[in-house]
Scaffold this motif. Structure first.
Motif, PDB file in Angstrom:
ATOM      1  N   ASP A 190       0.842  -1.201   0.000  1.00  0.00           N
ATOM      2  CA  ASP A 190       0.000   0.000   0.000  1.00  0.00           C
ATOM      3  C   ASP A 190       0.879   1.253   0.000  1.00  0.00           C
ATOM      4  O   ASP A 190       2.105   1.154   0.015  1.00  0.00           O
ATOM      5  N   GLN A 242      -3.891   1.923   8.909  1.00  0.00           N
ATOM      6  CA  GLN A 242      -2.958   2.454   7.918  1.00  0.00           C
ATOM      7  C   GLN A 242      -3.206   3.937   7.656  1.00  0.00           C
ATOM      8  O   GLN A 242      -2.343   4.626   7.115  1.00  0.00           O
ATOM      9  N   THR A 289      -4.154   7.676   2.862  1.00  0.00           N
ATOM     10  CA  THR A 289      -3.546   6.391   2.520  1.00  0.00           C
ATOM     11  C   THR A 289      -4.325   5.737   1.392  1.00  0.00           C
ATOM     12  O   THR A 289      -5.556   5.858   1.319  1.00  0.00           O
ATOM     13  N   HIS A 291      -5.072   2.026  -0.226  1.00  0.00           N
ATOM     14  CA  HIS A 291      -5.004   0.591   0.076  1.00  0.00           C
ATOM     15  C   HIS A 291      -5.363  -0.213  -1.170  1.00  0.00           C
ATOM     16  O   HIS A 291      -6.380   0.043  -1.810  1.00  0.00           O
ATOM     17  N   TYR A 292      -4.508  -1.192  -1.490  1.00  0.00           N
ATOM     18  CA  TYR A 292      -4.742  -2.088  -2.626  1.00  0.00           C
ATOM     19  C   TYR A 292      -5.105  -3.468  -2.067  1.00  0.00           C
ATOM     20  O   TYR A 292      -4.203  -4.216  -1.663  1.00  0.00           O
TER      21      TYR A 292
END
Length: 304
Positions: A190, A242, A289, A291-292
């Motif tokens: 990420d 995150q 952030t 996020h994948y």
């Protein structure tokens, strides 16, 4: 005109049809009764499971202890320094396993381009067996440390339960090794937005918050649409660490490796314990952030 010879047979057929209809209706009534009983039993079982989880949560969470530690932390110089130091050191913890290319090309690269530069990165390998150490060395930033655990943590066999706590042991080790006044975390595949640390630190100081979070953008492979994950105050299913930072003075708040027993991801489990203990939580309504989700991107990341 009805044939007298046929009429008795027709009457008998009608009677048989009527009898069969009565049997079907009775079966429906019996089935409905049985189904209703089954539904009631399932409902009672669900209630009991919730009760048992509540009892388990009380045992695992130990909120009384965390409140005591939180009160003690507020009296420390470390707590005060986190709110008053104009340029505190931030420790970013990254748990990793076998994604060395994405770790360097995406996660570490996004950290290197932060608008706030007083940070250290602790990458903790969950028993890595690939070239992670070599790739981090090639990245060439002395602020990045790599620690590899001797073996992979024993996660639950169920895929969903494993997902709930994956990486938690590595994050906790990173917390133990942290020198920073504030703690952040990032997945190894990420990325932080460039203003991530700057915005969260500004909000923490201006609101005197002990934990601050922003919005998380969930990036999906095309043609799927992206989604922004965030609600304030935090809610289950709408929070991810995150997108957060919190004081290292609160390092007693660890990520649970058994939160799957409560049907909770470790992120939410920790956030819930912070809420219940009374941690002062702030929020910035901005994506900090990206996020994948690995389950969606895995086919695209072969060889990473």
């Amino acid at each position: 005109m009805v044939d007298r010879a046929v009429a008795p047979r027709t009457d008998g057929l009608r009677a048989e049809i009527a009898r069969l209809n009565e049997m079907v209706e009775q079966m429906h009534e019996d089935a409905a009764g049985s189904l209703g009983g089954l539904i009631a039993e399932i409902s009672q079982l669900g209630s009991r499971i919730s009760e048992v989880r509540g009892i388990a949560a009380g045992t695992f969470d130990d909120i009384g202890y965390l409140r005591h530690e939180l009160i003690a932390a507020r009296a420390t110089a470390e707590h005060e320094r986190a709110l008053n130091d104009p340029e505190p050191l931030v420790t970013i913890r990254i748990p990793t396993y076998v994604r060395s290319r994405l770790l360097v090309d995406r996660a570490l690269t996004s950290i290197a381009r932060q608008t706030y530069q007083n940070f250290e990165v602790i990458v903790v390998g969950d028993g890595c067996t690939n070239d992670t150490a070599e790739r981090i060395a090639e990245f060439g930033d002395p602020r990045v440390r790599f620690v590899n655990l001797p073996f992979r943590h024993p996660y639950p066999e169920d895929p969903e339960h494993r997902w709930f706590v994956a990486g938690a042991p590595g994050v906790n080790v990173g917390t133990e090794l942290a020198n920073g006044t504030w703690l952040a975390m990032l997945g190894d595949d990420d990325e932080f937005e460039p203003h991530h640390l700057e915005r969260l630190l500004e909000t923490a100081r201006s609101t005197r918050s002990e934990m601050v979070y922003g919005n998380l953008l969930i990036r999906r492979p095309p043609p799927q649409e992206d989604q922004i994950l965030a609600r304030y105050p935090p809610e289950k299913g709408w929070f991810n660490f995150q997108a957060a930072i919190f004081m290292s003075a609160l390092r007693c708040f660890e990520f649970s490796t058994t939160s799957w027993l409560l049907n909770e991801p470790s992120d939410w489990n920790l956030c819930r314990r912070m809420l219940e203990a009374g941690v002062r939580i702030g929020y910035v309504d901005r994506v900090v952030t990206i996020h994948y989700p690995s389950t969606l991107w895995e086919p695209h990341h072969l060889g990473s």
